[in-house]
Design a protein around this motif. Structure first.
Motif, PDB file in Angstrom:
ATOM      1  N   GLY A 459     -13.039  -3.591 -15.844  1.00 67.16           N
ATOM      2  CA  GLY A 459     -11.946  -2.714 -15.428  1.00 67.16           C
ATOM      3  C   GLY A 459     -11.492  -2.998 -14.014  1.00 67.16           C
ATOM      4  N   LEU A 460     -10.444  -2.321 -13.605  1.00 74.42           N
ATOM      5  CA  LEU A 460      -9.931  -2.499 -12.249  1.00 74.42           C
ATOM      6  C   LEU A 460     -10.544  -1.444 -11.343  1.00 74.42           C
ATOM      7  CD1 LEU A 460      -6.143  -3.015 -13.017  1.00 74.42           C
ATOM      8  CD2 LEU A 460      -7.764  -4.757 -12.293  1.00 74.42           C
ATOM      9  N   ASP A 461     -10.808  -1.836 -10.136  1.00 75.43           N
ATOM     10  CA  ASP A 461     -11.377  -0.902  -9.184  1.00 75.43           C
ATOM     11  C   ASP A 461     -10.266  -0.440  -8.230  1.00 75.43           C
ATOM     12  OD1 ASP A 461     -12.659   0.460  -7.249  1.00 75.43           O
ATOM     13  OD2 ASP A 461     -14.228  -1.039  -6.901  1.00 75.43           O
ATOM     14  N   PRO A 462      -9.786   0.794  -8.390  1.00 74.73           N
ATOM     15  CA  PRO A 462      -8.654   1.240  -7.566  1.00 74.73           C
ATOM     16  C   PRO A 462      -8.953   1.144  -6.067  1.00 74.73           C
ATOM     17  CG  PRO A 462      -9.165   2.867  -9.285  1.00 74.73           C
ATOM     18  CD  PRO A 462     -10.251   1.841  -9.317  1.00 74.73           C
ATOM     19  N   GLU A 463     -10.179   1.432  -5.698  1.00 74.24           N
ATOM     20  CA  GLU A 463     -10.533   1.396  -4.279  1.00 74.24           C
ATOM     21  C   GLU A 463     -10.382  -0.013  -3.710  1.00 74.24           C
ATOM     22  OE1 GLU A 463     -11.224   3.345  -1.684  1.00 74.24           O
ATOM     23  OE2 GLU A 463     -10.380   4.799  -3.093  1.00 74.24           O
ATOM     24  N   LYS A 464     -10.832  -0.972  -4.515  1.00 75.76           N
ATOM     25  CA  LYS A 464     -10.774  -2.356  -4.081  1.00 75.76           C
ATOM     26  C   LYS A 464      -9.316  -2.797  -3.915  1.00 75.76           C
ATOM     27  CE  LYS A 464     -12.785  -6.660  -5.621  1.00 75.76           C
ATOM     28  NZ  LYS A 464     -13.353  -7.250  -6.836  1.00 75.76           N
ATOM     29  N   ILE A 465      -8.492  -2.378  -4.885  1.00 77.56           N
ATOM     30  CA  ILE A 465      -7.072  -2.734  -4.814  1.00 77.56           C
ATOM     31  C   ILE A 465      -6.460  -2.116  -3.570  1.00 77.56           C
ATOM     32  CG2 ILE A 465      -4.832  -2.456  -5.938  1.00 77.56           C
ATOM     33  CD1 ILE A 465      -6.279  -2.482  -8.606  1.00 77.56           C
ATOM     34  N   LYS A 466      -6.847  -0.877  -3.296  1.00 77.80           N
ATOM     35  CA  LYS A 466      -6.290  -0.175  -2.152  1.00 77.80           C
ATOM     36  C   LYS A 466      -6.654  -0.904  -0.851  1.00 77.80           C
ATOM     37  CE  LYS A 466      -6.041   4.386  -0.071  1.00 77.80           C
ATOM     38  NZ  LYS A 466      -6.531   5.759  -0.112  1.00 77.80           N
ATOM     39  N   LEU A 472      -3.541  -6.653   3.149  1.00 78.08           N
ATOM     40  CA  LEU A 472      -2.395  -7.560   3.026  1.00 78.08           C
ATOM     41  C   LEU A 472      -1.139  -6.970   3.656  1.00 78.08           C
ATOM     42  CD1 LEU A 472      -2.864  -8.824  -0.631  1.00 78.08           C
ATOM     43  CD2 LEU A 472      -3.017 -10.217   1.440  1.00 78.08           C
ATOM     44  N   GLY A 473      -1.282  -5.767   4.183  1.00 79.01           N
ATOM     45  CA  GLY A 473      -0.137  -5.131   4.827  1.00 79.01           C
ATOM     46  C   GLY A 473       0.898  -4.620   3.845  1.00 79.01           C
ATOM     47  N   MET A 474       0.507  -4.438   2.581  1.00 74.84           N
ATOM     48  CA  MET A 474       1.453  -3.946   1.589  1.00 74.84           C
ATOM     49  C   MET A 474       1.413  -2.430   1.485  1.00 74.84           C
ATOM     50  SD  MET A 474       0.691  -6.590  -1.453  1.00 74.84           S
ATOM     51  CE  MET A 474       1.645  -8.074  -1.686  1.00 74.84           C
ATOM     52  N   ASN A 478      -2.807   5.107   5.749  1.00 75.65           N
ATOM     53  CA  ASN A 478      -2.982   6.532   5.467  1.00 75.65           C
ATOM     54  C   ASN A 478      -2.373   6.966   4.136  1.00 75.65           C
ATOM     55  OD1 ASN A 478      -4.205   6.853   7.996  1.00 75.65           O
ATOM     56  ND2 ASN A 478      -2.152   6.878   8.933  1.00 75.65           N
ATOM     57  N   ALA A 479      -1.777   6.007   3.435  1.00 80.02           N
ATOM     58  CA  ALA A 479      -1.095   6.379   2.198  1.00 80.02           C
ATOM     59  C   ALA A 479      -2.101   6.831   1.149  1.00 80.02           C
ATOM     60  CB  ALA A 479      -0.311   5.183   1.661  1.00 80.02           C
ATOM     61  N   GLU A 480      -1.651   7.734   0.271  1.00 77.47           N
ATOM     62  CA  GLU A 480      -2.523   8.165  -0.822  1.00 77.47           C
ATOM     63  C   GLU A 480      -1.836   7.923  -2.149  1.00 77.47           C
ATOM     64  OE1 GLU A 480      -4.084  12.055  -0.382  1.00 77.47           O
ATOM     65  OE2 GLU A 480      -4.956  11.580   1.570  1.00 77.47           O
ATOM     66  N   PRO A 481      -1.810   6.668  -2.545  1.00 76.94           N
ATOM     67  CA  PRO A 481      -1.089   6.327  -3.778  1.00 76.94           C
ATOM     68  C   PRO A 481      -1.846   6.797  -5.020  1.00 76.94           C
ATOM     69  CG  PRO A 481      -2.201   4.396  -2.899  1.00 76.94           C
ATOM     70  CD  PRO A 481      -2.471   5.500  -1.944  1.00 76.94           C
ATOM     71  N   SER A 488       0.029  -1.002  -9.778  1.00 75.96           N
ATOM     72  CA  SER A 488       1.274  -1.767  -9.739  1.00 75.96           C
ATOM     73  C   SER A 488       1.213  -2.873  -8.682  1.00 75.96           C
ATOM     74  CB  SER A 488       2.464  -0.843  -9.508  1.00 75.96           C
ATOM     75  OG  SER A 488       2.475  -0.409  -8.180  1.00 75.96           O
ATOM     76  N   PHE A 489       0.257  -2.771  -7.736  1.00 73.90           N
ATOM     77  CA  PHE A 489       0.122  -3.862  -6.767  1.00 73.90           C
ATOM     78  C   PHE A 489      -0.278  -5.164  -7.437  1.00 73.90           C
ATOM     79  CE2 PHE A 489      -0.235  -0.464  -3.587  1.00 73.90           C
ATOM     80  CZ  PHE A 489       0.690  -0.953  -2.684  1.00 73.90           C
ATOM     81  N   VAL A 490      -0.991  -5.012  -8.552  1.00 73.05           N
ATOM     82  CA  VAL A 490      -1.428  -6.197  -9.277  1.00 73.05           C
ATOM     83  C   VAL A 490      -0.225  -7.060  -9.658  1.00 73.05           C
ATOM     84  CG1 VAL A 490      -2.567  -6.950 -11.399  1.00 73.05           C
ATOM     85  CG2 VAL A 490      -3.476  -5.011 -10.116  1.00 73.05           C
ATOM     86  N   PHE A 491       0.915  -6.408  -9.835  1.00 74.96           N
ATOM     87  CA  PHE A 491       2.108  -7.137 -10.260  1.00 74.96           C
ATOM     88  C   PHE A 491       2.922  -7.678  -9.095  1.00 74.96           C
ATOM     89  CE2 PHE A 491       1.417  -3.965 -13.669  1.00 74.96           C
ATOM     90  CZ  PHE A 491       1.087  -4.860 -14.671  1.00 74.96           C
ATOM     91  N   LYS A 492       2.500  -7.383  -7.882  1.00 72.91           N
ATOM     92  CA  LYS A 492       3.303  -7.814  -6.739  1.00 72.91           C
ATOM     93  C   LYS A 492       3.000  -9.272  -6.394  1.00 72.91           C
ATOM     94  CE  LYS A 492       4.316  -3.504  -4.629  1.00 72.91           C
ATOM     95  NZ  LYS A 492       5.539  -2.904  -4.668  1.00 72.91           N
ATOM     96  N   ALA A 493       4.046  -9.944  -5.988  1.00 69.29           N
ATOM     97  CA  ALA A 493       3.887 -11.343  -5.600  1.00 69.29           C
ATOM     98  C   ALA A 493       2.895 -11.409  -4.439  1.00 69.29           C
ATOM     99  CB  ALA A 493       5.231 -11.908  -5.174  1.00 69.29           C
ATOM    100  N   GLY A 494       2.016 -12.424  -4.490  1.00 64.98           N
ATOM    101  CA  GLY A 494       1.085 -12.614  -3.388  1.00 64.98           C
ATOM    102  C   GLY A 494      -0.119 -11.716  -3.450  1.00 64.98           C
TER     103      GLY A 494
END
Lengths: 690, 121
Positions: A459-466, A472-474, A478-481, A488-494
Motif C-alpha cells: 500500500g501507499l504510505d500517506p506520511e511518506k508521500i507527505k 520536493l517543495g510541492m 504546514n499544509a494538512e492535505p 494525487s502527488f503520485v500523479f505529479k510530474a517529477g
C-alpha cells in the motif's frame, strides 16, 4: 422478516402496545356507563386493530391471532350486530391483561396458554352465535396450483378507463412490470386521441396491446393490473402454446400486425409461425455448404481495416448532423408526412450510429491476457510470488481506447508487482500469505468502462508521500492535505519517477505520464490504498472516443463543447465572491474554496457579451491536478457530440481536442480541459502558447 | 434526487418500519400520524406518493384520500392504503375514494417495495 431487521422496531412496538392497552382499558371502563357511545366503540376497535396490525408486523403472531378474534367481536359491535355487555367488557379487560403478559410487559410473569385459549374460545363463541359469521374469510389460501414453467405467448389488451390518472395510477410501471416477466412487445393504440387543442392531458385515451412470452399464469398477469382492474378493461388471451419470439417471430412483425388491423389471434399467429417455419426449412440448405468452414473458426467474422471503420463512423457522424437539420426543418413545418419521414430517418440514423460504433467495440479479454504474461515474468524476475487474476474480460471497449490503454495498464501492473507486492519473506513476516495477488477487472457502468488493478501489497504510505512532497517543495510544510490529495502527488510530474529506485520497467514512464494518457482519453484515474492491505487503481474510461457526452457553451459567437466528465458544476457568481490576487489572477470563492478563473474569450481573442463575471456563467471544470472556473457567456445545453479531428489547417490550436458539426452546419470546438488547466497554471502574465 | 414518499399511520412502529424500508430502498420519507397531519405536512413538499393506514383518529385514511384527490397539487399522486386481511368493505371504500392500490397487513418489506415499484415505477 429477519429477527435482526425487526429488532430495530421492537422497542417502539412494546411502547406502542403499552400505550394502546392503556387507551383500551380507559375506553372499556368509560363504556360501562355509556354502552352506545360510537366514539368509545371506535376507540376500542382501533386500539385492538392497531395492536393486531403491529404484532403481525413485528413477529408476535400469537398476539396478532389472539387480538384478531377480539377485534372481530368489536367489528360486529361497530356494525350494530352485537351490543356491549358487562360480560364482553370483562372478557376484553381479561384479554388486555393477557396481551400484557404475552408481550412480556409485566415483569416476572408470563402468559398461561390455557388462559389465552380460553379467552379466544369465549370470543369465538360470541361470534359463532351471530347470524352470519362473515369474519371467516381468512380460511386458508387457495390450494396451490401446479406451476407450469412452459413458456406461452399471451396477448394482453389493456384499455384503461379515461379517468385512470385521477387514481394516481401510472401506466409505465405496469408495462415495465410485464417486461420483467418475459419478452414483450408493447404497442399503444392511439384510438380516439383528440387533436391537440382539445386534448385533456388528465384523461387517458390510449389503449395498449401487449404480446408477452412468459411462463406466467393468467393470475400473475392479473396481479400486475391488480390496482386498475375495476374500471379498466383487461383482456388476456393465450395466442400460442409456445414462445413465438423463440420460434423466430420478430417484434417488428407483431407490431406491424397489430398496427395494421385488429387484435392478434391464434390464427394470425399460427400463420406467422408457419411462414417462419417455411423460411427456416429453406435456409439451412443454403447454409450447409458454408457451415463447415464456419465451425472451424467458431466465430464467423470478417476482417476489416480499422481505417475503414473510422471512415464509417466519420460518415455516420456527418449523417447525424444532416439528420438533425432535417428534423429541425420538419418540426418547423406542419406537414405530417414530412414529419413521419424525418422521424423514421432519425430512428434509423441512431440505430446506424449505434451499430457502427458497436463494430469498433472489442472485448477487453484479449488485451487482458497479454498482461498475464507481463505480471508473471516480472514477478519471476523480482523473486516475488504473485497470482494474477482477471475478471470481466467480456466487457467491450472501443478499439482505439483499448490500444491506447495498453501502456498505462502495463505500467500500473508493473507498479503493483514492483512497489506493491512484498517479497515472500516480508509477506510471511507480516502474516500475509506468501503469494501476493494482483487482480485486474473490467466492468461497464453508465456509459463508462471501469478498469481496476488491485494488489494486496504494502500500500501507499500517506506520511511518506507527505514528507516527500514537502521535501520536493510541492507541498507547504504546514499544509494538512486529505489522503486523496496526498495520493494525487503520485500523479505529479517529477514525483513518482524520483520514487522509483528499482526501475524495472526501464521505460522512464512515471505515473504522471499514465495520468496524462488516461486523461487524454477522456478518462479518469483514482487511487485507493491502505497501508499493508494494498493499492487499487481505478480507471474510468469512456466507451468510445467517437461520441462524447458534452455540454455546449457559447462565448462570443463561437460554440464550444466541454466533456461532461470534466464538469463539476456551473453557476453565476456574486460580485463579492470575485477577488484578484497580487499577481493579478482572478479568483472566485465557491463554498470557501478559491478557484482561478479562465476567461475563454481571452484565450481565443474575442469579446464576450459582457466582461463582468457576474453577467456570464462560470463552469467549474476539473482534472486530477486542479479545478478552474471557465468563464463563458451562456450554457446552451447538453448533448451527444460526434467528435471529429481538427482539420489540419486548424491544427495546433491551444486547448482544443477536436471539433464537431452543429445542427445548423456550423462548426463547434471541443475544449481540451486538461490543457486549459495547465495553461492557467502558467499564470496570466505569460499568456503563452506551448 | 430521491423521491419523497409520505407514510401515514397512527402506529409509530408501523410508520418506523415503513419508513425504514423506504429509506433502505432509496426513498426519502415524511411521516404523519393521522389524515389531518398528513394534509398539513404535504404543504408544498414534492411528495410523490402516499402510503396510508385507514383506521386513524382525527381524520381516517378514507377522508385523507378524498381530500388529496381534491387537492390541486396532489390529486394525481399515487395513494396506497394499508388494510388488514379481511377489510374487503374498507378496501372498496378506499378505492371509491380514489386510492391507487393497497397493501395487506402484515406485509414484508419486499412486498412493500414491490407495490411501490408497481405504482411509482
Amino acid at each position: 422478516m429477519s429477527a435482526e431487521y425487526s429488532g430495530n422496531f421492537q422497542e417502539a412496538y412494546f411502547d406502542e402496545v403499552r400505550e394502546l392497552l392503556g387507551e383500551l382499558e380507559a375506553a372499556l371502563l368509560a363504556i360501562e356507563d355509556d354502552p352506545d357511545n360510537p366514539e368509545l366503540i371506535g376507540q376500542i376497535f382501533r386500539a385492538l386493530h392497531t395492536i393486531k396490525g403491529s404484532s403481525g408486523m413485528f413477529g408476535h403472531s400469537d398476539v396478532a391471532m389472539f387480538t384478531h378474534d377480539i377485534e372481530n367481536v368489536y367489528e360486529n359491535v361497530r356494525q350494530g350486530r352485537l351490543e356491549i355487555s358487562k360480560g364482553l367488557i370483562d372478557l376484553t379487560l381479561a384479554a388486555s391483561d393477557q396481551v400484557k403478559l404475552m408481550t412480556g410487559l409485566v415483569e416476572g410473569e408470563s402468559a398461561e396458554e390455557a388462559k389465552t385459549r380460553a379467552i379466544m374460545t369465549a370470543a369465538r363463541e360470541i361470534l359463532a352465535d351471530l347470524p352470519d359469521p362473515s369474519s371467516e374469510e381468512l380460511a386458508g389460501e387457495a390450494p396451490r396450483k401446479k406451476i407450469d414453467r412452459r413458456l406461452v405467448t399471451q396477448q394482453i389488451t389493456f384499455t384503461p378507463e379515461p379517468d385512470i390518472f385521477k387514481y394516481g395510477t401510472k401506466i409505465i410501471p405496469l408495462l415495465n412490470e410485464l417486461r420483467r416477466y418475459g419478452e414483450c412487445v408493447v404497442v399503444a393504440r392511439e384510438g380516439d386521441v383528440p387533436p391537440l387543442e382539445e386534448l385533456d392531458p388528465e384523461r387517458c385515451r390510449l389503449s395498449w396491446e401487449i404480446t408477452l412470452a412468459s411462463s406466467k399464469s393468467r393470475d400473475a398477469i392479473d396481479d400486475v393490473f391488480l390496482f386498475v382492474m375495476d374500471d379498466s378493461e383487461l383482456r388476456v388471451e393465450q395466442i400460442a402454446e409456445e414462445d413465438i419470439f423463440a420460434l423466430g417471430v420478430k417484434p417488428a412483425q407483431i407490431r406491424d400486425l397489430i398496427l395494421s388491423g385488429d387484435r392478434l389471434t391464434k390464427d394470425s399467429i399460427a400463420e406467422l409461425l408457419a411462414e417462419e417455419a417455411a423460411e427456416r426449412a429453406y435456409v439451412p440448405e443454403e447454409r450447409s455448404r458454408t457451415s463447415e468452414a464456419a465451425d472451424a473458426s467458431s466465430v464467423s467474422s470478417v476482417r476489416v481495416k480499422s481505417e475503414k471503420l473510422d471512415e464509417l463512423v466519420n460518415l455516420v457522424g456527418e449523417l447525424v448532423v444532416v439528420q438533425a437539420r432535417l428534423s429541425r426543418i420538419s418540426n418547423n413545418r406542419e406537414e405530417t408526412e414530412l414529419f413521419r419521414v424525418a422521424e423514421e430517418v432519425e430512428r434509423l440514423t441512431w440505430e446506424l450510429r449505434d451499430s457502427a460504433l458497436n463494430m469498433r467495440m472489442l472485448p477487453i479479454g484479449a488485451a487482458f491476457n497479454k498482461f498475464r504474461r507481463v505480471a508473471r515474468d516480472l514477478a519471476r524476475d523480482m523473486g516475488k510470488k504473485a497470482s494474477f487474476t482477471v475478471e470481466g474480460g467480456e466487457t467491450e471497449l472501443d478499439k482505439t481506447v483499448m490500444e491506447r490503454l495498453n501502456d498505462p495498464l502495463v505500467h500500473i501492473i508493473r507498479n503493483a508487482i514492483d512497489h506493491g507486492v512484498e517479497p515472500p519473506d516480508e509477506r510471511l513476516a507480516k502474516g500475509k500469505p506468501e503469494q501476493g495477488r494482483v487482480h485486474l477487472s473490467a466492468s461497464q457502468t453508465e456509459g463508462n468502462v471501469v478498469i481496476t488493478v488491485a494488489d494486496d501489497g504494502k500500500g501507499l504510505d500517506p506520511e511518506k508521500i507527505k514528507r516527500k512532497a514537502i521535501a520536493l517543495g510541492m507541498l507547504d510544510e504546514n499544509a494538512e492535505p486529505t489522503e486523496q490529495e496526498l495520493f494525487s502527488f503520485v500523479f505529479k510530474a517529477g514525483f513518482s519517477t524520483a520514487e522509483r529506485v528499482t526501475d524495472v520497467s526501464g521505460r522512464g514512464v512515471g505515473m504522471d505520464v499514465v495520468n496524462r494518457n488516461i486523461e487524454a482519453l477522456q478518462g479518469r484515474i483514482q487511487l485507493h490504498s491502505k497501508p499493508d492491505q494494498g493499492t487499487t487503481v481505478v480507471l474510468r474510461m469512456p466507451l468510445t472516443l467517437a461520441i462524447m457526452e458534452g455540454m455546449l457553451v457559447r462565448s462570443n459567437r463561437t460554440i464550444y463543447a466541454l466533456p461532461m466528465l470534466s464538469i463539476h458544476e456551473s453557476f453565476r457568481p456574486r460580485p463579492e465572491d470575485v477577488t484578484m490576487t497580487m499577481d493579478k489572477l482572478e479568483m472566485v470563492k465557491v463554498r470557501e474554496r478559491l478557484f482561478p478563473v479562465v476567461r475563454l474569450h481571452e484565450i481565443y481573442g474575442h469579446d464576450p457579451d459582457n466582461y463582468d463575471l457576474d453577467k456570464g456563467i462560470l463552469i467549474i471544470v476539473e482534472s486530477r491536478e486542479k479545478s478552474v472556473c471557465l468563464f463563458v457567456d451562456e450554457i446552451l445545453g447538453q448533448q451527444q457530440i460526434v467528435v471529429k479531428p481538427l482539420p489540419t489547417y486548424m491544427g495546433g490550436i491551444e486547448g482544443l481536442s477536436g471539433c464537431m458539426v452543429l445542427a445548423d452546419g456550423d462548426i463547434g470546438l471541443i475544449l481540451d480541459v486538461e490543457n486549459l488547466i495547465r495553461r492557467s497554471e502558467k499564470g496570466a502574465g505569460e499568456g503563452g502558447i506551448e | 434526487m430521491a423521491k419523497l414518499i409520505m407514510t401515514v399511520d397512527d402506529s409509530a412502529s408501523i410508520r418506523q418500519m415503513v419508513g425504514f424500508t423506504l429509506q433502505e430502498a432509496g426513498y426519502e420519507v415524511v411521516e404523519a400520524e393521522d389524515g389531518q397531519k398528513a394534509l398539513d405536512e404535504l404543504d408544498g413538499k414534492p411528495v410523490k406518493m402516499i402510503i396510508t393506514d385507514l383506521n386513524m383518529p382525527v381524520m381516517d385514511g378514507i377522508e385523507l384520500i378524498q381530500r388529496v384527490r381534491e387537492h390541486p397539487d396532489y390529486r394525481t399522486i399515487p395513494i396506497v392504503m394499508l388494510t388488514t386481511e379481511s377489510q374487503a368493505e374498507m378496501k372498496q371504500r378506499g378505492k371509491e375514494a380514489g386510492a391507487t392500490g393497497w397493501i395487506v397487513k402484515p406485509f414484508k418489506p419486499e412486498q412493500l417495495t414491490s407495490v411501490i415499484r408497481k405504482v411509482l415505477g
